[in-house]
Design an enzyme around this catalytic site. Structure first.
Site, PDB file in Angstrom:
ATOM      1  N   GLY A  10       0.828  -1.207   0.000  1.00  0.00           N
ATOM      2  CA  GLY A  10       0.000   0.000   0.000  1.00  0.00           C
ATOM      3  C   GLY A  10       0.859   1.252   0.000  1.00  0.00           C
ATOM      4  O   GLY A  10       2.091   1.188   0.043  1.00  0.00           O
ATOM      5  N   GLN A  11       0.197   2.384  -0.035  1.00  0.00           N
ATOM      6  CA  GLN A  11       0.912   3.659  -0.102  1.00  0.00           C
ATOM      7  C   GLN A  11       1.855   3.867   1.090  1.00  0.00           C
ATOM      8  O   GLN A  11       3.028   4.206   0.922  1.00  0.00           O
ATOM      9  CB  GLN A  11      -0.106   4.808  -0.172  1.00  0.00           C
ATOM     10  CG  GLN A  11       0.536   6.167  -0.287  1.00  0.00           C
ATOM     11  CD  GLN A  11      -0.456   7.300  -0.498  1.00  0.00           C
ATOM     12  OE1 GLN A  11      -0.062   8.375  -0.918  1.00  0.00           O
ATOM     13  NE2 GLN A  11      -1.732   7.086  -0.210  1.00  0.00           N
ATOM     14  N   ALA A  61      -5.080  -1.679   5.429  1.00  0.00           N
ATOM     15  CA  ALA A  61      -6.391  -1.069   5.662  1.00  0.00           C
ATOM     16  C   ALA A  61      -7.221  -1.093   4.392  1.00  0.00           C
ATOM     17  O   ALA A  61      -6.686  -1.165   3.285  1.00  0.00           O
ATOM     18  CB  ALA A  61      -6.234   0.380   6.133  1.00  0.00           C
ATOM     19  N   THR A  63      -9.202   1.366   2.367  1.00  0.00           N
ATOM     20  CA  THR A  63      -9.211   2.834   2.336  1.00  0.00           C
ATOM     21  C   THR A  63     -10.085   3.423   1.228  1.00  0.00           C
ATOM     22  O   THR A  63     -10.079   4.641   1.022  1.00  0.00           O
ATOM     23  CB  THR A  63      -7.780   3.379   2.177  1.00  0.00           C
ATOM     24  OG1 THR A  63      -7.208   2.842   0.979  1.00  0.00           O
ATOM     25  CG2 THR A  63      -6.906   3.009   3.370  1.00  0.00           C
ATOM     26  N   TYR A 126     -16.436   3.869   6.115  1.00  0.00           N
ATOM     27  CA  TYR A 126     -14.971   3.840   6.280  1.00  0.00           C
ATOM     28  C   TYR A 126     -14.580   4.337   7.673  1.00  0.00           C
ATOM     29  O   TYR A 126     -13.858   3.655   8.410  1.00  0.00           O
ATOM     30  CB  TYR A 126     -14.307   4.686   5.191  1.00  0.00           C
ATOM     31  CG  TYR A 126     -12.837   4.949   5.433  1.00  0.00           C
ATOM     32  CD1 TYR A 126     -11.904   3.906   5.417  1.00  0.00           C
ATOM     33  CD2 TYR A 126     -12.379   6.241   5.683  1.00  0.00           C
ATOM     34  CE1 TYR A 126     -10.557   4.150   5.651  1.00  0.00           C
ATOM     35  CE2 TYR A 126     -11.031   6.492   5.912  1.00  0.00           C
ATOM     36  CZ  TYR A 126     -10.128   5.447   5.901  1.00  0.00           C
ATOM     37  OH  TYR A 126      -8.800   5.691   6.136  1.00  0.00           O
ATOM     38  N   TRP A 151      -5.655  12.905   4.680  1.00  0.00           N
ATOM     39  CA  TRP A 151      -5.381  13.324   3.297  1.00  0.00           C
ATOM     40  C   TRP A 151      -4.005  12.846   2.812  1.00  0.00           C
ATOM     41  O   TRP A 151      -3.177  13.633   2.334  1.00  0.00           O
ATOM     42  CB  TRP A 151      -5.473  14.855   3.190  1.00  0.00           C
ATOM     43  CG  TRP A 151      -6.818  15.449   3.442  1.00  0.00           C
ATOM     44  CD1 TRP A 151      -7.847  14.908   4.162  1.00  0.00           C
ATOM     45  CD2 TRP A 151      -7.276  16.730   2.987  1.00  0.00           C
ATOM     46  NE1 TRP A 151      -8.915  15.782   4.195  1.00  0.00           N
ATOM     47  CE2 TRP A 151      -8.591  16.911   3.475  1.00  0.00           C
ATOM     48  CE3 TRP A 151      -6.703  17.739   2.216  1.00  0.00           C
ATOM     49  CZ2 TRP A 151      -9.344  18.052   3.219  1.00  0.00           C
ATOM     50  CZ3 TRP A 151      -7.452  18.882   1.969  1.00  0.00           C
ATOM     51  CH2 TRP A 151      -8.758  19.026   2.460  1.00  0.00           C
TER      52      TRP A 151
END
Length: 285
Positions: A10-11, A61, A63, A126, A151
């Site tokens: 993931g990010q 997660a 997201t 979420y 963000w």
């Protein structure tokens, strides 16, 4: 010290991989969702048994904020049950848990930055599932740091910055909402912040500092302001139009204000936090 990272692809997981080499005193083990599925308690226990981690950063997660409205079971399974599973295994192996949560646990009705004592009141699936994950962790395992952020963007994964840059290559006009206020957070800086919690914990033995923390950049802006700055820094000329949220309906209701107060994390761990514009500029260099 062994640090296990879930959600490695993931990010945030990729951002942690990007900065991990700067910390030779820590041995990082990165597991993707296929290697460690947090919805599978036995699988987590098997990985922990092999690795015996001192710390676990749960970066796994669900997201997809809007998609969660039509996939509540999946969001709940990953964000709530998954967090519960990780906490249970962390307790079994006496592993300190760092869990990443979100500004979406708040309803956005406040006019001043949210601190860690403010009462959560999520408006969408979420946020509700992420809050449930926080609650499960707090019930199960005292040795945790829950870090709420907002963000998130970076050069990795899917995020607002990359979407804006892609749209700018496809369109002449882009409309972005200007009445939702928050703070962009570079995932690489978030990764550094999480590792700082670990290194400071090892130095200070901050056991009585377990609990919830906020981490985002300093300052605040609307999504429109964020987009405008992205284009400015990247020297992109485009017709950018501010629009109200009412003109851009989404399945999930977003908080209209979700700026986070970072006083606690700065005081406890001595973390220095950039202004969001400065961090965005650094990202683009």
């Amino acid at each position: 010290m062994v640090v296990l990272v879930t959600g490695a692809n993931g990010q945030l997981g990729q951002s942690l991989q990007y900065v991990a080499t700067k910390y030779p005193e820590l041995q990082f083990v990165f597991c993707s969702s296929s290697e460690l599925d947090i919805t599978n308690l036995e699988k987590i226990a098997s990985v922990f048994s092999k690795i015996q981690p001192n710390f676990c950063i749960n970066a796994a997660a669900y997201t997809a904020v809007d998609k969660a409205e039509s996939e509540p079971e999946k969001a709940y399974l990953i964000n709530a049950t998954g967090a519960k599973n990780v906490a249970e295994v962390c307790k079994e192996y006496n592993t300190i848990l760092l869990h990443v949560s979100t500004d979406f646990v708040f309803d956005g009705n406040k006019q001043t930055p949210y601190n860690e004592e403010d009462l959560p009141n999520p408006t969408g699936i979420y946020g509700k599932t992420k809050l449930e994950g926080e609650i499960e962790i707090q019930k199960i395992w005292a040795n945790h740091f829950i870090v709420r952020t907002s963000w998130v963007y970076s050069q990795f994964g899917n995020n607002f910055m990359k979407t804006m840059l892609r749209l700018a290559s496809e369109r002449d006009i882009i409309s972005v909402v200007n009445d939702q206020i928050g703070t962009p957070t570079n995932a690489v800086d978030l990764a550094e912040g999480l590792i700082k919690i670990i290194t400071e914990h090892l130095k200070l033995n901050t056991e009585h500092f377990y609990g919830i923390y906020n981490f985002s950049h300093e300052g605040q802006c609307s999504w429109y302001d964020f987009a405008k700055k992205i284009f400015e820094i990247n020297n992109i000329n485009i017709n950018l139009l501010p629009i109200p949220t009412s003109s851009f309906p989404t399945p999930a209701k977003r908080p209209s204000f979700s700026v986070l107060d970072k006083s606690k994390i700065k005081k406890v761990f001595g973390i220095e936090i950039n202004n969001w514009e400065e961090s965005l500029r650094n990202q683009s260099e």
